[in-house]
Design an enzyme around this catalytic site. Structure first.
Site, PDB file in Angstrom:
ATOM      1  N   ASP A  96      43.294  39.291  40.914  1.00  0.00           N
ATOM      2  CA  ASP A  96      43.905  38.497  41.977  1.00  0.00           C
ATOM      3  C   ASP A  96      45.367  38.890  42.127  1.00  0.00           C
ATOM      4  O   ASP A  96      45.975  39.460  41.212  1.00  0.00           O
ATOM      5  CB  ASP A  96      43.768  36.999  41.690  1.00  0.00           C
ATOM      6  CG  ASP A  96      44.637  36.546  40.525  1.00  0.00           C
ATOM      7  OD1 ASP A  96      44.478  37.122  39.417  1.00  0.00           O
ATOM      8  OD2 ASP A  96      45.471  35.647  40.705  1.00  0.00           O
ATOM      9  N   GLU A 158      44.947  34.510  37.868  1.00  0.00           N
ATOM     10  CA  GLU A 158      46.161  34.502  37.048  1.00  0.00           C
ATOM     11  C   GLU A 158      47.385  34.090  37.845  1.00  0.00           C
ATOM     12  O   GLU A 158      48.239  33.330  37.368  1.00  0.00           O
ATOM     13  CB  GLU A 158      46.375  35.896  36.434  1.00  0.00           C
ATOM     14  CG  GLU A 158      47.442  35.942  35.336  1.00  0.00           C
ATOM     15  CD  GLU A 158      48.859  36.135  35.856  1.00  0.00           C
ATOM     16  OE1 GLU A 158      49.818  35.874  35.099  1.00  0.00           O
ATOM     17  OE2 GLU A 158      49.013  36.562  37.019  1.00  0.00           O
TER      18      GLU A 158
END
Length: 454
Positions: A96, A158
């Protein structure tokens, strides 16, 4: 085969894999994998996760799965079990990315890998998709017959700090158990300078609301004695820094010194884009201020915009604060100190609300052990110079979860994210030479670490 000839052979293999590395990174960057459905479709993260899983299978890992974590994101876990008597290494990364922020500020397309002046631009090119490619390239260079156990975990949320993988690890401790853990979400002190990150600052995020009036008032009719909530907030925020720019939260020391590598002021000024003539803040060295001391940043303020604002006294105002804390500082105590400071310094007996948004503990890695020795040798062989160490101002809460869950594991932080990458900002980029050198170092490490007596 001698160490020099082994290094030369792996160096040639990694160099030959760089065109594929660029192709892989271009595909990864094309996924708009911001793990926030309010901004981008969840399908973008799902496509990225599946691509990562398929890529590590193609690189030789045999056991792969997409595991849903408590925050709804999917973690990619791929593994080859260790041969009898051999250690296991866990390679961490995340697929991500941060949102693009101001798209107009980008000089290249946000979601299209673009080469410019020798660097590869695009959101996630360094943080952290460049590190995914680093892991892939290292494994491809070694081939499928690995001399030790290897696991890869690619996190899916994250950048949102929602704790999905942290809670997943706590609930499934045996799934990712390893002897050494490489956190591929950091980078070198500068391009070409091999660096291990030894400390991470923790953080405390709060939202502060100040209220003074039942509603807005005409500034001409009531201005003067009527308590202005925005002015109160400005006054309150000003107490969090002294005239030198040092963070001054009562109860938190702000005179610590960083004992390791120093950060030259001219280099920091260039890396940070500090305008000519503007002074640095704080009375310590750059390294002291970045890695050893607390730092309070105002992330945002809710207040009327200049355009369209009225001649009115504001009844309420709020701000989002980010307090970074160095190793040795407990986040619970730091939160208590911050709240106490805000309560003690709110002017005019205004109503104050402090909402805890989230917190994370600082982290310090070990500095010795067989894995650390093998990695230092691998970095030196790859770069042709000895590795150094640094701290990092950012926070990676997962490191503390790994340390608590696997206390015997050696944890090392490294990667391709050197300062010129401008991670989290417009015009993020990566130096392909960093991917090449770090992939070689990782491949050498996996070979060297497997050959140590177990």
């Amino acid at each position: 085969m001698t160490d020099d000839s082994r290094t030369a052979e792996l160096r040639a293999k990694v160099a030959a894999l760089m065109p594929q590395a660029k192709t892989d990174l271009a595909q990864l960057v094309s996924f708009k994998s911001v793990a926030d459905p309010r901004q981008f479709p969840p399908e973008e993260c799902e496509r990225a996760a599946q691509w990562v899983a398929d890529a590590f299978v193609a690189a030789g890992l045999t056991r792969v799965g997409l595991h849903e974590t408590p925050d709804g994101s999917k973690a990619v876990i791929a593994a080859n079990p260790a041969p009898a008597g051999a250690p296991t290494v866990l390679l961490y990364c995340h697929y991500d990315v941060q949102p693009p922020l101001d798209s107009a500020a980008w000089r290249t397309p946000v979601w299209e890998l673009t080469e410019k002046n020798g660097r590869w631009y695009g959101r996630g090119s360094a943080d952290c998709k460049g590190n995914i490619v680093m892991h892939l390239t290292a494994l491809r260079a070694l081939g499928p017959e690995l001399p030790l156990g290897v696991m890869v975990v690619a996190e899916g949320s994250e950048e949102q700090s929602t704790g999905g993988l942290e809670r997943f690890v706590e609930a499934n401790p045996e799934l990712l158990r390893a002897d050494a853990i490489l956190i591929g979400d950091c980078g070198n002190f500068a391009a070409g300078v091999p660096t291990l990150t030894e400390t991470l600052r923790g953080n405390v995020n709060v939202i502060v609301t100040v209220q003074t009036l039942a509603g807005p008032l005409h500034s001409g009719m009531f201005g003067g004695p009527a308590p202005d909530a925005l002015a109160a907030l400005i006054h309150l925020l000003a107490t969090l820094r002294d005239e030198h720019g040092n963070t001054t939260v009562a109860g938190l020391p702000n005179d610590q010194r960083w004992p390791g590598v120093q950060y030259p002021e001219d280099q920091f000024g260039t890396d940070a884009g500090v305008l000519r003539g503007v002074e640095f803040t704080g009375d310590g060295s750059i390294a002291d201020m970045l890695w050893a001391r607390p730092a309070l940043t105002v992330l945002g303020i809710d207040a009327p915009p200049v355009v369209g604002s009225a001649a009115a006294i504001q009844p309420s105002a709020r701000a989002r604060l980010n307090l970074r804390i160095p190793p040795g500082t407990d986040p619970v105590q730091a939160h208590k100190a911050l709240v106490a400071h805000l309560e003690a310094n709110t002017p005019w007996n205004a109503e104050l609300t402090v909402e805890l948004e989230g917190s994370g503990a600082p982290f310090r890695s070990g500095s010795g052990g067989p894995a650390r020795e093998a990695m230092e040798a691998a970095l030196a062989a790859s770069y042709g110079r000895a590795a150094t160490t640094q701290g990092q101002g950012g926070s990676i809460p997962l490191c503390n979860v790994f340390a608590d869950t696997y206390p015997a594991a050696e944890i090392m932080l490294l990667g391709v994210e050197e300062p010129k990458c401008l991670i989290h900002a417009p015009n993020e980029s990566v130096d392909p030479a960093e991917i090449e050198h770090m992939a070689l170092a990782e491949a050498l490490f996996l070979q060297n670490y497997a050959e140590q007596p177990w």
